[in-house]
Write a protein that holds these residues in place. Structure first.
Motif, PDB file in Angstrom:
ATOM      1  N   GLU A   1      39.805 -43.152  -5.773  1.00 42.11           N
ATOM      2  CA  GLU A   1      39.340 -42.950  -5.979  1.00 42.11           C
ATOM      3  C   GLU A   1      37.966 -41.936  -6.002  1.00 42.11           C
ATOM      4  OE1 GLU A   1      37.090 -45.895  -6.992  1.00 42.11           O
ATOM      5  OE2 GLU A   1      38.135 -47.158  -7.991  1.00 42.11           O
ATOM      6  N   ARG A   2      38.062 -41.180  -5.249  1.00 43.48           N
ATOM      7  CA  ARG A   2      37.589 -39.997  -4.819  1.00 43.48           C
ATOM      8  C   ARG A   2      38.409 -38.828  -5.290  1.00 43.48           C
ATOM      9  NH1 ARG A   2      33.244 -37.688  -4.114  1.00 43.48           N
ATOM     10  NH2 ARG A   2      33.276 -35.169  -3.268  1.00 43.48           N
ATOM     11  N   ALA A   3      39.867 -39.358  -5.526  1.00 43.64           N
ATOM     12  CA  ALA A   3      40.427 -37.699  -6.566  1.00 43.64           C
ATOM     13  C   ALA A   3      39.949 -37.848  -7.935  1.00 43.64           C
ATOM     14  CB  ALA A   3      41.627 -38.030  -6.462  1.00 43.64           C
ATOM     15  N   SER A   4      39.292 -39.452  -8.037  1.00 39.72           N
ATOM     16  CA  SER A   4      38.769 -39.554  -9.421  1.00 39.72           C
ATOM     17  C   SER A   4      38.104 -38.198 -10.105  1.00 39.72           C
ATOM     18  CB  SER A   4      38.283 -41.003 -10.223  1.00 39.72           C
ATOM     19  OG  SER A   4      37.699 -41.066 -11.115  1.00 39.72           O
ATOM     20  N   ALA A   5      37.443 -37.712 -11.751  1.00 40.48           N
ATOM     21  CA  ALA A   5      37.319 -37.341 -12.148  1.00 40.48           C
ATOM     22  C   ALA A   5      35.909 -37.399 -12.884  1.00 40.48           C
ATOM     23  CB  ALA A   5      37.960 -36.601 -13.573  1.00 40.48           C
TER      24      ALA A   5
ATOM     25  N   LEU B   1      34.186 -17.789 -10.004  1.00 43.85           N
ATOM     26  CA  LEU B   1      34.136 -18.365 -11.561  1.00 43.85           C
ATOM     27  C   LEU B   1      35.639 -18.607 -11.608  1.00 43.85           C
ATOM     28  CD1 LEU B   1      32.086 -15.780 -14.083  1.00 43.85           C
ATOM     29  CD2 LEU B   1      31.788 -18.678 -12.743  1.00 43.85           C
ATOM     30  N   GLY B   2      36.689 -18.176 -11.052  1.00 43.34           N
ATOM     31  CA  GLY B   2      38.088 -18.843 -11.175  1.00 43.34           C
ATOM     32  C   GLY B   2      37.934 -20.127 -10.361  1.00 43.34           C
ATOM     33  N   GLN B   3      36.858 -20.259  -9.131  1.00 45.74           N
ATOM     34  CA  GLN B   3      37.587 -20.850  -8.068  1.00 45.74           C
ATOM     35  C   GLN B   3      36.485 -22.239  -9.110  1.00 45.74           C
ATOM     36  OE1 GLN B   3      35.212 -21.142  -4.696  1.00 45.74           O
ATOM     37  NE2 GLN B   3      36.796 -22.788  -3.958  1.00 45.74           N
ATOM     38  N   ALA B   4      35.585 -22.014  -9.827  1.00 47.58           N
ATOM     39  CA  ALA B   4      34.210 -23.134  -9.798  1.00 47.58           C
ATOM     40  C   ALA B   4      35.264 -24.028 -11.153  1.00 47.58           C
ATOM     41  CB  ALA B   4      33.222 -22.111 -10.227  1.00 47.58           C
ATOM     42  N   LEU B   5      35.666 -23.240 -12.162  1.00 53.64           N
ATOM     43  CA  LEU B   5      36.753 -23.799 -12.502  1.00 53.64           C
ATOM     44  C   LEU B   5      37.945 -24.578 -12.757  1.00 53.64           C
ATOM     45  CD1 LEU B   5      34.246 -22.122 -14.989  1.00 53.64           C
ATOM     46  CD2 LEU B   5      36.244 -22.515 -16.765  1.00 53.64           C
ATOM     47  N   MET B   6      38.746 -23.717 -11.717  1.00 51.02           N
ATOM     48  CA  MET B   6      40.051 -24.289 -11.304  1.00 51.02           C
ATOM     49  C   MET B   6      39.933 -25.741 -10.588  1.00 51.02           C
ATOM     50  SD  MET B   6      42.800 -22.629 -11.466  1.00 51.02           S
ATOM     51  CE  MET B   6      44.311 -22.070 -10.970  1.00 51.02           C
ATOM     52  N   CYS B   7      38.412 -25.784  -9.613  1.00 53.59           N
ATOM     53  CA  CYS B   7      38.525 -26.832  -8.911  1.00 53.59           C
ATOM     54  C   CYS B   7      37.982 -28.028  -9.674  1.00 53.59           C
ATOM     55  CB  CYS B   7      37.452 -26.233  -7.575  1.00 53.59           C
ATOM     56  SG  CYS B   7      35.906 -26.567  -8.566  1.00 53.59           S
ATOM     57  N   ILE B   8      38.162 -28.244 -11.280  1.00 55.91           N
ATOM     58  CA  ILE B   8      37.737 -28.866 -12.019  1.00 55.91           C
ATOM     59  C   ILE B   8      38.757 -29.636 -11.716  1.00 55.91           C
ATOM     60  CG2 ILE B   8      36.876 -29.847 -13.943  1.00 55.91           C
ATOM     61  CD1 ILE B   8      35.381 -26.928 -14.238  1.00 55.91           C
ATOM     62  N   HIS B   9      39.075 -31.626 -11.940  1.00 55.32           N
ATOM     63  CA  HIS B   9      39.856 -31.970 -12.514  1.00 55.32           C
ATOM     64  C   HIS B   9      40.922 -31.402 -12.974  1.00 55.32           C
ATOM     65  CE1 HIS B   9      37.059 -33.875  -9.909  1.00 55.32           C
ATOM     66  NE2 HIS B   9      37.547 -34.495  -9.508  1.00 55.32           N
ATOM     67  N   ALA B  10      42.067 -31.550 -12.876  1.00 57.40           N
ATOM     68  CA  ALA B  10      43.170 -31.250 -13.728  1.00 57.40           C
ATOM     69  C   ALA B  10      43.234 -29.644 -14.514  1.00 57.40           C
ATOM     70  CB  ALA B  10      43.596 -32.519 -15.110  1.00 57.40           C
ATOM     71  N   ILE B  11      42.364 -28.985 -13.936  1.00 62.70           N
ATOM     72  CA  ILE B  11      42.327 -28.024 -14.357  1.00 62.70           C
ATOM     73  C   ILE B  11      43.641 -26.801 -13.546  1.00 62.70           C
ATOM     74  CG2 ILE B  11      41.168 -25.470 -14.535  1.00 62.70           C
ATOM     75  CD1 ILE B  11      40.310 -27.498 -16.080  1.00 62.70           C
ATOM     76  N   LYS B  12      44.458 -26.299 -14.760  1.00 62.06           N
ATOM     77  CA  LYS B  12      45.413 -26.217 -13.752  1.00 62.06           C
ATOM     78  C   LYS B  12      45.732 -23.681 -14.410  1.00 62.06           C
ATOM     79  CE  LYS B  12      48.601 -27.834 -12.268  1.00 62.06           C
ATOM     80  NZ  LYS B  12      49.182 -27.926 -10.820  1.00 62.06           N
TER      81      LYS B  12
END
Ligand code: EPS
Length: 401
Positions: free
Chosen positions: A133-137, A247-258
């Motif tokens: 529920e919390r891990a959801s995008a 910026l790398g962290q900001a995008l990498m921490c979006i759900h499912a970004i690898k």
């Protein structure tokens, strides 16, 4: 320092976000902010949930008479689906009288790729619903609300952000295709996948259809472009001040970004230096030196160089598969197919909008760091003085002999 924290479960009552560090005196356009939330809900390949939600932000604090006061800003985005989940997601110890929806069985078969197993081990949950529920995008709606505030600050100083989808599964834009900010910002909002090439987009849609029929999911890639970014944001002087890292962290921490790329991203590893680095040429008239290419994505040494900032996000396929992968039932530790929850087949266009929000937030933070002040007037004054100093410094030198 500009920062935000979110709270909220996917099928709980609402998402909330507190944004701290916004200067005073910024006029807010709530309709424009809600338009960002609407954009995040779009895209071909999303599941039935998006037909239920119609995300709108309510401002609870930090704004008076349409302007920021300098106090923390609190925003709320309600989950319309909550009415269908009250019996499963109630907060109280015992189910309240009149709770609506249905009571769902515990989730015990972790989905490969999701936070399910790692989260259940880490927090000791028996019902994986407490993880998912919390891990959801769904949480990204709160981020887009926070980013919506940041981009209104950026717009005041001439910085704009757009994105486009470049890859879905194995369908992609032709190699070497550079998409300009103007092209990306002109993508019609009803474009199914926010791709600049109609033919490629058609093939992307077909790939999603095929994946859906097979009970499978697809990932892809998107690029976020910011224009009007002044040189000098970020710093090479310390690791945690490098803007490419932030910026790398900001995008990498979006759900499912690898993976995240800056400029041409992973391509840099394959080319010789002569085909990577952007040459520096004298200005045509007055002003700063010009760059014929922007492979660096507007960042050199972790500092903006005045070119468009370009960041690519690489998204894995959604981890809820309708034809489930092998897993284990954690109550018996025996083989069992992974849990199947209603979900999306592909959410890359949504991730692109979240990418815009996250980039906007980081750029606004970096802008405030360099030109900061407590009110928008003060910030604009600081920016104008520096811009004039830079202009004078370089225009003197561009005078022909
Ligand atoms: C998600 C699963 C789906 C998505 C959700 C993210 O939700 P549901 O299980 O309710 O169908 O729609 O995304 C959103 C709700 C959203 O607003 O983006 C997941 O498991 O991460």
């Amino acid at each position: 320092m500009l920062r935000f924290l979110t709270a909220g479960e996917s099928h709980g009552q609402a998402l909330v976000v507190t944004v701290d560090g916004m200067p005073a005196g910024l006029e807010l356009d709530l309709d424009a902010l809600n338009e960002q939330l609407r954009r995040r809900q779009g895209g071909y390949g999303r599941g039935r949930r998006m037909a239920i939600e119609a995300d709108r932000a309510e401002i609870l604090a930090g704004v008076r008479h349409g302007r920021t006061t300098g106090a923390p800003i609190a925003l709320l985005v309600r989950n319309r689906d909550w009415v269908n989940w009250q019996q499963t997601m109630y907060v109280e110890r015992d189910m309240p009288d009149g709770a609506s929806g249905t009571s769902r069985a515990d989730v015990t078969r972790p989905r490969p790729g999701h936070a399910d197993l790692a989260g259940a081990i880490k927090y000791g949950h028996e019902d994986i619903r407490d993880v998912l529920e919390r891990a959801s995008a769904r949480e990204t709606a709160a981020r887009v609300a926070a980013g919506g505030l940041a981009r209104q600050l950026l717009a005041r100083v001439g910085i704009r952000i757009a994105s486009h989808v470049s890859v879905i599964g194995d369908v992609m834009l032709p190699e070497g295709r550079v998409v300009s900010f103007t092209e990306a910002s002109a993508i019609p909002e009803d474009a199914p996948l926010r791709c600049v090439d109609a033919d490629v987009q058609r093939r992307m849609v077909a790939a999603i259809d095929r994946a859906r029929e097979a009970g499978d999911t697809l990932g892809g890639a998107f690029e976020v472009i910011a224009t009007g970014v002044p040189p000098g944001l970020g710093s090479y002087a310390q690791w945690d001040r490098k803007l490419d890292g932030r910026l790398g962290q900001a995008l990498m921490c979006i759900h499912a970004i690898k993976a995240v790329g800056i400029g041409i991203g992973p391509e840099v590893a394959l080319r010789p230096g002569s085909r990577v680095h952007d040459e520096i040429l004298p200005p045509a008239g007055t002003g700063l030196p010009v760059r014929p290419t922007n492979n660096a994505g507007g960042l050199e040494g972790g500092v903006t160089n005045g070119e468009d900032v370009r960041v690519i996000g690489f998204m894995k396929p959604i981890s809820t598969l309708m034809t489930p992968l092998r897993s284990v039932d954690l109550t018996t530790m025996t083989p069992a197919p992974a849990a199947v929850e209603r979900s999306d087949v592909c959410a890359v266009p949504a991730a692109a909008v979240v990418g815009e929000a996250m980039m906007g937030f980081v750029l606004a933070d970096a802008f405030l760091e360099k030109f900061g002040g407590d009110s928008i007037d003060e910030i604009e004054r600081h920016y104008a003085v520096t811009a004039e100093q830079v202009r004078r410094r370089f225009s003197k030198r561009a005078t022909p002999a």
